[in-house]
Design an enzyme around this catalytic site. Sequence first.
Site, short mmCIF file in Angstrom:
data_model
loop_
_atom_site.label_atom_id
_atom_site.label_comp_id
_atom_site.label_asym_id
_atom_site.label_seq_id
_atom_site.Cartn_x
_atom_site.Cartn_y
_atom_site.Cartn_z
N TYR A 43 74.22 28.23 145.51
CA TYR A 43 74.16 28.08 146.81
C TYR A 43 75.08 27.09 147.49
O TYR A 43 74.71 26.42 148.45
CB TYR A 43 72.62 27.68 147.18
CG TYR A 43 71.49 28.70 147.07
CD1 TYR A 43 71.94 29.97 146.59
CD2 TYR A 43 70.25 28.31 146.75
CE1 TYR A 43 71.10 30.87 146.31
CE2 TYR A 43 69.35 29.37 146.61
CZ TYR A 43 69.56 30.45 146.45
OH TYR A 43 68.68 31.40 146.15
N ASP A 106 60.46 32.02 150.09
CA ASP A 106 61.86 31.35 149.80
C ASP A 106 62.13 30.23 150.57
O ASP A 106 61.57 29.80 151.42
CB ASP A 106 62.82 32.35 149.52
CG ASP A 106 63.58 32.21 148.46
OD1 ASP A 106 64.22 30.97 148.06
OD2 ASP A 106 64.11 33.06 147.66
N ARG A 148 62.24 36.84 137.93
CA ARG A 148 63.35 36.19 137.24
C ARG A 148 63.31 34.58 138.00
O ARG A 148 64.35 34.15 138.38
CB ARG A 148 64.58 36.91 137.88
CG ARG A 148 65.07 38.16 137.30
CD ARG A 148 66.28 38.68 137.90
NE ARG A 148 67.41 38.10 138.32
CZ ARG A 148 68.45 37.67 137.93
NH1 ARG A 148 68.85 38.94 137.31
NH2 ARG A 148 69.45 36.79 138.20
N HIS A 151 62.13 32.09 133.96
CA HIS A 151 63.28 31.88 132.94
C HIS A 151 64.01 30.81 133.46
O HIS A 151 65.02 30.20 132.41
CB HIS A 151 64.01 33.06 132.60
CG HIS A 151 64.79 33.55 133.63
ND1 HIS A 151 65.69 34.91 133.42
CD2 HIS A 151 64.89 33.35 134.96
CE1 HIS A 151 66.38 34.98 134.60
NE2 HIS A 151 66.00 34.30 135.36
N ASN A 198 72.71 32.45 128.78
CA ASN A 198 73.07 32.17 130.15
C ASN A 198 72.16 31.27 130.79
O ASN A 198 72.68 30.49 131.55
CB ASN A 198 73.03 33.57 130.95
CG ASN A 198 74.00 33.41 132.34
OD1 ASN A 198 74.93 33.11 132.38
ND2 ASN A 198 73.05 33.56 133.54
#
Length: 241
Positions: A43, A106, A148, A151, A198
Amino acid sequence: MLLYAGRTAYVCWRHLAEAVREGRNQYLKAFGIPSEELFSAIYRSEDERLQFMQGLQDVWRLEGATVLAAFDLSPFPLICDLGGGSGALAKACVSLYPGCRAIVFDIPGVVQIAKRRFSASEDERISFHEGDFFKDALPEADLYILARVLHDWTDAKCCHLLQRVYRACRTGGGILVIESLLDTDGRGPLTTLLYSLNMLVQTEGRERTPAEYRALLGPAGFRDVRCRRTGGTYDAVLARK
């Protein structure tokens, strides 16, 4: 998603050897950003944030319906998607289950972009709520979706978040965890192992086995934990309060 990866993820992958040796993400070397600030690199500008949100929008446009159909979610009239970004998964949810309403939760910057740039904000069945799910009060709901999300974080932070979700969840409600599940022995699938690498170069977290998700959900208070493989990139774990 490829455009986002080229500008953020692959920059961290240049330091894969260091990540393996040190056991932590490589934001400091890649961007000069402290390793604890997980989303500061993603971000770091409104353009980068928008790129990431568009990438996830496309992921859920392709895979959202499949993973949301892994379990029958129709008994949950009010669903809260924590870290729901653009609202793409919420939109897939209300399309698949017309009787439900969805809340997208969010951080403020993400919610503001979602309202300006993405169509989910125009659906009257979907509302947006600003906040930090580690700190701020969570909206009461029948089902919480964490897609997601787990993780990205250490076991300790996952436990803290799951405890907060359990307290906010209505009695009889539940939680739907959407992640790419490792095999029982942790040695596959190959795609999930690459995702876990990743997570090493970019986050504090990792991909997990079904047993490891049960070990996180149980102590938080959730019961009847069920795992379903979808045959796609992402799998589903449903647990009840």
